[in-house]
Design an enzyme around this catalytic site. Structure first.
Site: not given
Ligand code: NAD
Length: 694
Positions: A63, A102, A105, A125
């Site tokens: 992210a 992210g 993911e 994370e």
């Protein structure tokens, strides 16, 4: 199309290509571009399948951290994933570099994954005090099962492509060109004409047994004591195993939101940046020339010398280790060998690695053996005259351009430097015990130390896997100088009413690995006793224990007693009697002291001294002090370090308590640091102080 994502056709396969240097972070523009380009691919009759690929050094590395804590801009990552997952054409992720957080993911939302052998995937994370928030906790268990998912998400460590392939996370390893392999793979899928299986439609294997989750909760409560994020990760994986996909996603979001706004996550993010900032020194630019460190010498094969030598050998750097006599040298090498063999036995390294590393450490009794070394680190007894004498000898034999370092804990690095004809090449490298394990390294800058010497030390520190913090010269530098104030309060608490176990329990529960008295027992009480005797100082409780031969764990007794062969501290009535007697002698009475007072006095003593250290420029930033305490003194990472902890409390509240402790007569350490008074007057925090300095 403009922006970081573009569309291309490779025959009948659509390529969705992202180019958002440096690491293809999934910021707003990328998400928007992905959504638009994917929709283009869906609408394009000429495209039978889609490949997601990234330019540059990596697939989406995660992210965009700069968006943390800001209101979300649509499309959020989950919405992009829905477009991918619901795409009627197979979507293949082409992975290279590090597909983390992210990024991973996003790969999991695709129907298939192809990776180059060097690619790494993972969900780190938890290291920022949060859980994956874009379906990672729901999709990963559906691919690798509950057990593996818990380990990957709760530890946060990435895995390589080969392991990912074995686990079924990656469908094909690309031997040649990644994009071409992904395109070929996509065509094969289309040719087979099989119905597309979305990860969300699978079941999480090895699921619903509640005992499994209980066991995981216990495991991580032990391994990551006090950390909320691993527990939330387990709850999210449990949701994947027990709820349908949409309900699981909802639960993941709730758990994520709880953490992202928590003090713990704020603390862990603070540390993440603090560790990176610690590397930056305002007057030493990035392009400062550094020297090559290809060969190292360590003088002294005692507790520290051995560990320091291992730190370099672990990084593949050859070391000469010097002693005064054969017996001490053999003893030192024996300890090194035992440590490596122990690591091999525990499976941390292979037996071959252990032998290779031992082979990199060459024992010697001849000072002329240092003449090839680029860096020479002295780790002999803490005695100024001895150190000066050794530095004179080092100066005689070291090659020009070599860096000369002392591992002193307290002594004046400038005075040591002046014993040589080359003070610009001298600095302090303060390792922590055990030096092969502890990650902190205080890099101590002398008045004359050359900028390139500091730059080299900072770079070298990273190379050996340590975390460097720059410190100026003063008694104890950053960490031990603050520790002095902490111990001052710990002792006062004993005289006023506590027993060692009361103080230690409060500090342990606060999150430290151990309290001050258990720590003293581990380190040994005799060293500071000798120092007190040399300086004509007394600390009656500690002195009396030493007079009884209670030097800590090594003698089976110190502030606690230890059963034969055990390291478990047991409260000892003999100590209780001494504490009580000395306390009454000093104060005439004793009182019950609550946990809050114990913690606040020990922690605020650190904070007040930390502020003085900042004022004097011994530390560059409050965040450097936090890094020092977390990596060198086991301050709980989820509290962000002492200065961050004080910021969270609010500096006005901290100052009020400091003033109250002063009024209550709890010692000299409570004269408020002028910096804290100034910050409070200006309505600023330590974080503001740091910002103003960058
Ligand atoms: P130690 O007593 O375990 O080891 C010192 C070693 O130096 C001994 O083996 C001794 O034989 C050797 N030595 C003495 N004179 C020598 C000479 N002329 N040439 C070669 N070797 C010589 O001590 P230590 O705990 O390893 O501490 C070493 C230094 O590191 C001290 O300055 C200490 O303050 C500092 N330090 C210690 C710790 C710790 O926790 N022990 C932590 C950080 C820094």
């Amino acid at each position: 199309m403009t922006g970081p994502v573009r569309y291309a056709l490779e025959g009948d396969v659509a390529l969705v290509i992202t180019d958002n240097p440096p690491v293809n972070a999934l910021g707003f523009a990328v998400r928007e571009g992905l959504q638009a380009t994917l929709e283009q691919a869906i609408a394009d009759d000429g495209a039978k399948a889609v490949v997601l690929v990234c330019e540059g050094r990596t697939f989406f590395a995660g992210a965009d951290i700069s968006e943390f804590g800001k209101p979300p801009r649509h499309p959020i990552l989950r919405e992009v994933h829905e477009v991918i997952e619901n795409c009627p054409k197979p979507v293949v992720a082409a992975l290279h570099g590090t597909a983390l957080g992210g990024g991973f993911e996003t790969a999991l939302a695709c129907h298939y994954r192809v990776a180059v052998p060097s690619a790494k995937v993972g969900l780190p994370e938890v290291k920022l005090g949060i859980i994956p928030g874009a379906g990672g906790t729901q999709r990963l268990p559906r691919l690798v099962g509950v057990e593996k998912a818990i380990q990957m998400i709760c530890n946060g460590n990435p895995i390589g492509a080969a392991e990912a392939h074995e686990l079924g996370l990656v469908d094909r390893i690309a031997d040649g060109d990644l994009t071409q392999t992904a395109v070929t793979f996509a065509r094969e899928v289309v040719a087979k004409g099989a119905t597309l299986v979305r990860v969300r439609d699978r079941e999480a294997p090895g699921g619903a047994d509640p005992a499994r989750f209980e066991a995981a909760r216990e495991e991580f409560a032990r391994k990551r004591r006090g950390f909320l994020a691993p527990q939330h990760c387990i709850a999210a994986v449990e949701a994947a195993a027990t709820l349908d996909f949409d309900a699981g996603m909802k639960r993941e979001r709730e758990l994520f939101t709880e953490l992202v706004t928590s003090d713990q996550s704020a603390a862990q993010r603070h540390l993440f940046f603090a560790e990176r900032h610690a590397n930056k020194i305002p007057d030493i630019p990035r392009d400062t020339p550094t020297r090559d460190i290809a060969q190292v010498s360590v003088i002294g094969a005692g507790t520290m010398g051995g560990g320091i030598a291992m730190s370099f050998a672990n990084a593949g750097i050859p070391v000469v280790i010097l002693e005064t006599g054969q017996e001490a040298l053999d003893r030192g090498m024996g300890v090194i060998r035992k440590n490596y063999e122990g690591s091999a036995k525990r499976g941390r390294i292979t037996t071959e690695d252990a032998e290779n590393r031992i082979g990199l450490i060459r024992p010697s009794l001849d000072i002329t053996d240092i003449s090839d070394s680029d860096l020479i680190i002295e780790a002999v007894f803490e005695n100024m005259d001895l150190k000066k004498q050794i530095f004179r000898r080092i100066d005689n034999h070291a090659k020009p351009g070599a860096i000369l370092a002392t591992n002193t804990s307290t002594l004046d690095v400038n005075e040591i430097a002046r014993a040589t004809a080359r003070p610009p090449s001298v600095l302090g490298l303060h390792f922590f015990s055990p030096a092969n394990v502890m990650r902190l390294l205080e890099v101590v800058r002398g008045d004359a130390t050359d900028k390139s010497v500091i730059a080299t030390a900072m770079a070298m520190t990273k190379k050996i896997g340590k975390v460097p913090v720059l410190a100026g010269v003063c008694h104890g530098f950053i960490g031990n100088r603050m520790l002095h104030a902490y111990f001052d309060q710990a002792f006062r608490l004993l005289y006023e009413g506590c027993q060692p176990q009361d103080v230690d329990r409060a500090i342990y529960d606060f999150g430290f690995a151990m309290g001050p008295f258990a720590m003293s027992d581990l380190a040994g009480l005799d060293v500071s006793w000798r120092v007190r005797q040399e300086k004509g100082q007394t600390q009656p409780i500690a002195d009396r224990l030493c007079e009884l031969g209670r030097f800590g764990q090594k003698t089976g007794a110190g502030y606690y007693r230890y059963a034969e062969g055990s390291r478990t501290p047991e409260p000892d009535p003999e100590v209780a009697a001494i504490v009580e007697e000395e306390g009454l002698k000093r104060h005439g009475s004793r009182r019950e002291i609550g946990t809050d007072e114990i913690v606040e006095r020990c922690m605020l003593a650190l904070v007040n001294e930390g502020a003085r250290i900042l004022e004097e420029g011994i530390a560059l930033r409050a965040s450097d002090i936090d890094v020092t305490y977390v990596f060198g003194y086991s301050f709980p990472a989820y509290r962000g370090g002492p200065m961050f902890w004080a910021d969270l409390m609010g500096l006005p509240a901290a100052l009020k308590k400091i003033e109250d402790f002063k009024l209550a007569g709890h010692g000299d350490v409570w004269t408020p640091a002028p910096l804290i008074e100034a910050l409070v007057a200006e309505g600023r925090s330590f974080a503001d102080f740091d910002k103003a300095k960058v």
